[in-house]
Design an enzyme around this catalytic site. Structure first.
Site, PDB file in Angstrom:
ATOM      1  CD  GLU A 164       6.867  -5.286  51.105  1.00 41.86           C
ATOM      2  OE1 GLU A 164       7.771  -6.066  51.477  1.00 41.86           O
ATOM      3  OE2 GLU A 164       6.648  -4.204  51.670  1.00 41.86           O
TER       4      GLU A 164
ATOM      5  CD  GLU B  98      12.032  -3.383  49.149  1.00 42.02           C
ATOM      6  OE1 GLU B  98      12.272  -3.878  50.277  1.00 42.02           O
ATOM      7  OE2 GLU B  98      10.954  -2.855  48.841  1.00 42.02           O
TER       8      GLU B  98
END
Length: 1021
Positions: free
Chosen positions: A442, A510
């Site tokens: 991220e 994820e």
């Protein structure tokens, strides 16, 4: 510029990164492979002196001097985070930086910890190079030894080594001072989803190594194109190569030596081909023992042991292959975490993690979002676990600035990015368990990630590169996404696009946000993985709840989370999102995941003949490692069982099997029959004992077992008062409130059984995965504020039964939509109550919510009735999109154990496909509820409003009664706290419904719950 804000300064005097390894004086000691037996080793963990300052500039004069007075300093444990030891402020956030974003600058008020301790060295360090190793310090730090500055380092989750040979005194105490800065320019790269915790949180070690020894070495253990022969490439760097030679010995997993070879003088590498090697995989973690010995003439200088696993990783079109197989990753994301010690974890804790993962069929770990403690990789090699090793890099807070790639696409930050990648690869490069180097998490994308990929490929061409933020897959070898939706109401789900268009292998780095009660939809994801070669699995977020162990004044343990420490902004309980609760208790979702990813898929062919089909979900392992235990169960009694060894079934292949059981018996009227299959380890392994179950199956046998007809007739009396109607039988009474229209009380033999009868409800306490829709549920539709308006209450005396009909309007505050409901109670002379509730959507239907938490009823039962037995799915809670691990059967429990004690209280404990449930006290008096179809039920000592209001488990106070919920339907779980919301097929909607069941007060002296379940009540016409 302050040194802790100099983003182009990576370190001062830090040694070049290298592999983490031990060096020994003899082969015998190398075989023990413990720090104690190395040339020279001193662990510097323990109690240090500590001083926390508001900023580095407030450091006392000469604090690094050996004679600095430490009497005013406090004691602190190392390794440890200072916040969990009572210094500084606890703060949790998933996203935000805790200061203005202006890289590389950090706050002037920069909490700074000064650590001091003394150490001595013994004779073992004499004539050795002395290296001071820090395994993890958050975020940046300076080091002094005996008053002399040694150096500076940053990169919190990376090792840092310093040469202090010339500073150490052999015959006196040595002073060690470390100054740690909470914030540094490195913090901009360390914005991971976790508690902000500072200090020396991993081991501090002192190494004494031979001057003439190996400084670093690299092992690449590959396979040839046929995946048969091993290709061993070894390179090393001697500190003083002149006059030294190296001997290489390799022993196979059985202990037989397969290589013994000297490396010619002047060479620093070796290439060998080893025929017919045992291959390493997560399912078959075959490890060779490599010994690298350094000699000067005939004198042995040192021996370095290293475990070696031969495996091949490569891209092949739309898939990646391990040893020629497009494997499926069945993984979890894992932080280093401990509820008492923060990010301090021991080898023993990590070993428990890995063993538990193996016991739950997990085969992969992503080290989110930084390199884990070095212990993890040895254990993954040994036990068999695929690893995505992730760089200590996340810049998530920039996402909200409108310039997500602010520093990721700034070439001036290249050194900061690349350094972290290099240090990770160098430390971990010799571990066969690592399949991918991950660039971080991220942090958008930009030139610095391109450079990181180039460096990774130059350093290690044997592995692949991963980075989820590379949305166009410009640099990464795999297309990685997170929380990717399976269906969407307004746009094409990304999973469909991936399947149709992606030309690279795909993984979900994820998915399945394991926050509180959930996630749902795991089976749907896994079915997709199995259906498409290019979909190579994923990683659940995450392994462990990050609760902070705390105690009330009364000594009751509970766990705090974000916001409980005055930390603002905070993502609150978003850190309570693991498959393990903070006390390491597996959550129900871990059992669901175990089932969904189990290694054997069982399909019934002909249950009458005991014929089944087995499909291996292993990628490499043969199913011969299992015995199959089968049992035929009549209600709760095993009437036949046995064990048979599974035949040879290679990985990914199937075979038919005939069970040696007898299914031609005459069934007992009303009984239920189940075939249970348990695949158990034939032999004890390193992860589980003999007989441990890794896969299972459950079938209801198709036997005609019509129940025993029961005549419920008996004499009844009816007594009316102004607001009550009471029906009296020979040993029972039932009272109704004619105003509220509710069953007020059921008494049997003088004991109150029901304290309030069934009342319609659409509400359940929000679960963590409802977090994105709680405002809609509460502030728009007011679903938690229910109203029941009684339109009519009528009763009539029928032939030896009394019928009560109540018509109501049920809705919520300020709602124009509502249910028209009809309650029908038939009270039989036998004492049985036949209950029926029907609801029809009415009012302004178009204003109703598109999803309801539940459709059902809630009752209050005498608190003494705390023993529970039921026929339904169990033994743990299960829901429409999380029921694969819930097998049909008869289960016994207690009201207390039917409750899942989540860190954040919420709805829990549902059991689907229930046919009957019984609640009894210690004398056998009880309540029996059954239906001809099935219902959902749950029970606890708490109302939904109690669960909704409580922030922590310690906030809950038991009611004076047992709450029993019986539902027509309960909404699914989803993963909408982060990911896919409830799939359409699993939703509870504003729909017509009918809920019918029988209620019977009973005494086990007359008949038990099993006997009652065999009955079929027939009312007289």
């Amino acid at each position: 510029m302050k040194i802790w804000e100099n983003y182009q300064l990576d370190h001062i005097n830090r040694l070049e990164p290298r592999a983490h390894f031990l060096t020994f004086p003899t082969k015998e000691k190398a075989a023990l492979n413990e720090n104690k037996y190395t040339h020279a080793f001193k662990n510097l963990n323990g109690i240090w002196k500590f001083l926390l300052l508001d900023a580095p500039e407030y450091s006392p004069s000469n604090f690094y001097a050996p004679d600095f007075n430490t009497e005013e300093m406090f004691d602190i444990k190392v390794p440890g985070n200072w916040q969990v030891q009572g210094y500084g402020k606890m703060h949790y956030s998933d996203l935000w930086y805790n200061f203005p974003i202006n890289p590389p600058y950090v706050p002037t008020e920069n909490p700074t910890g000064i650590y001091k301790r003394q150490f001595t060295v013994d004779e073992s360090f004499k004539d050795k190079k002395v290296i001071l190793r820090f395994c993890g310090v958050d975020s940046a730090f300076h080091v002094w030894v005996n008053g002399q500055e040694v150096g500076y380092s940053k990169g919190a989750r990376n090792e840092a080594e310093f040469d202090i040979t010339d500073l150490v005194q052999e015959d006196a105490a040595n002073d060690l001072t470390v100054r740690v800065y909470q914030w540094s320019d490195g913090t901009y790269l360390e914005d991971q989803d976790m508690w902000w915790l500072s200090g020396i949180f991993r081991d501090v070690e002192l190494l004494g190594v031979p001057y003439a020894g190996i400084n670093d070495f690299t092992v690449v253990a590959d396979l040839d194109d046929e995946y048969k022969n091993g290709l061993l490439d070894l390179s090393f760097k001697l500190r003083e190569p002149k006059g030294k030679y190296v001997k290489v010995e390799l022993t196979d997993p059985s202990g037989e030596q397969v290589v013994s070879q000297d490396v010619a003088n002047g060479q620093n590498s070796l290439h060998l081909e080893i025929p017919d090697v045992a291959r390493w995989t997560a399912e078959t973690p075959k490890l060779y023992q490599l010994l690298i010995s350094v000699y000067e003439a005939e004198k042995l200088i040192e021996v370095i042991p290293q475990k070696v696993g031969f495996r091949n990783i490569r891209l092949a079109g739309e898939v990646f292959l391990v040893n020629g197989v497009a494997i499926k990753l069945k993984g979890v994301n894992r932080h280093d975490y401990n509820p008492r010690n923060g990010r301090v974890v021991s080898k023993a804790e990590i070993e428990k993690d890995i063993i538990l993962m193996k016991q739950f069929n997990i085969n992969a770990v992503r080290t989110s979002h930084y390199p884990a403690s070095y212990y993890l990789y040895d254990l993954c090699d040994e036990y068999g676990m695929y690893v995505i090793d992730e760089t200590d890099l996340e810049c998530h807070g920039f996402e909200l600035t409108g310039k997500y790639d602010w520093i990721s696409n700034d070439p001036e930050w290249e050194t900061a990015y690349v350094s972290r990648m290099i240090r990770m690869i160098e430390r971990d490069k010799n571990h066969p368990s690592i399949l991918f180097w991950s660039l971080g998490n991220e942090s958008a994308f930009g030139c610095n990630f391109v450079k990181m990929t180039e460096i990774a490929k130059e350093m290690d061409a044997s592995r692949l590169v991963h980075y989820e933020g590379d949305f166009e897959v410009e640099a990464a070898d795999v297309y990685s996404t997170m929380y990717t939706w399976l269906e969407h109401p307004t746009k094409k789900p990304l999973m469909e696009t991936v399947i149709a268009e992606s030309k690279k292998p795909h993984i979900l780095c994820e998915y399945g946000h394991a926050m509180g009660n959930g996630p749902g939809n795991l089976k749907e994801y896994q079915d997709l993985f199995y259906a498409h070669d290019k979909l190579q699995g994923g990683f659940i977020w995450e392994w462990f709840d990050h609760g902070i162990e705390s105690y009330t004044e009364e000594g009751e343990k509970y766990y705090r989370y974000g916001g409980d420490f005055g930390d603002d902004p905070s993502n609150k309980d978003f850190c309570i999102d693991g498959l393990l609760m903070p006390d390491r208790t597996p959550s129900p979702s871990l059992y669901e995941y175990k089932k969904v990813i189990e290694p054997i898929l069982t399909t019934a062919i002909d249950l009458h003949k005991g014929e089944i089909k087995l499909l291996s979900r292993y990628d490499f392992q043969n199913l011969q490692i299992f015995d199959l235990y089968y049992s035929i169960v009549e209600d709760e009694t095993i009437i036949e069982d046995g064990t048979l060894p599974l035949p040879s079934i290679p990985a990914r292949e199937s075979a038919k099997l005939k069970l040696p059981c007898h299914l031609d018996f005459a069934p007992k009227p009303g009984a239920s029959y189940f075939l249970n299959l348990s695949y158990q380890l034939r032999n004890t392994t390193s992860c589980a004992p003999k007989g441990y179950e890794l896969a299972s199956a459950n079938y209801e046998l198709p036997l005609n077992t019509a129940g025993i007809k029961v005549d419920p007739r008996g004499k009844l009396q009816v007594k009316e008062s102004e607001t009550n109607v009471t029906i009296l039988g020979s040993n029972f009474s039932v009272t109704f409130d004619t105003v509220r229209g509710t069953l007020k009380q059921l008494i049997r033999d003088g004991q109150t059984i029901i304290e309030r009868g069934p009342k319609f409800t659409m509400w359940r306490a929000p679960i963590s995965n409802d977090m994105e829709i709680i405002d809609e549920m509460k502030k728009e539709h007011f679903l938690h504020l229910e109203h029941e308006i009684v339109n009519s209450f009528e009763w009539k005396d029928r032939d030896q039964s009394v019928q009560i009909v109540v018509k109501t309007i049920n809705s919520t505050t300020n709602s124009a939509w509502h249910y028209k409901c009809t309650y029908t109670y038939t009270i039989c002379g036998s004492g049985d109550i036949l209950f029926n509730l029907e609801g029809s959507p009415s009012g302004k239907i178009d204003t109703a919510p598109n999803m309801l938490p539940r459709l059902g009823v809630s009752m209050h039962v005498n608190k003494d009735l705390d023993q529970v037995k039921y026929l339904g799915r169990g033994p743990r809670e299960n829901y429409a999109d999380s029921k694969e691990a819930g097998y049909l059967g008869v289960y016994s429990s207690t009201v207390e154990n039917m409750f899942t004690n989540y860190v954040v209280p919420q709805a829990n404990g549902n059991r689907m496909d229930t046919r009957w449930a019984a609640f009894t006290d210690d004398r056998g008096q009880g309540l029996f509820a059954s239906t001809t179809g099935s219902f959902n039920f749950s029970t606890s000592y708490y109302e939904e409003c109690d669960l909704d209001a409580a922030k922590h488990t310690c906030d809950l106070t038991e009611r004076a009664y047992v709450v029993v919920n019986i539902d027509y339907k309960q909404n699914a779980l989803g993963s909408y706290s982060c990911g896919q919301w409830q799939l359409e097929k699993y939703r509870t909607t504003f729909e017509e419904f009918k809920l019918s069941f029988r209620l019977s007060a009973f005494n086990m002296k007359e008949a038990n719950a099993i006997s009652l379940s065999h009955e079929k009540i027939e009312l007289p016409h």
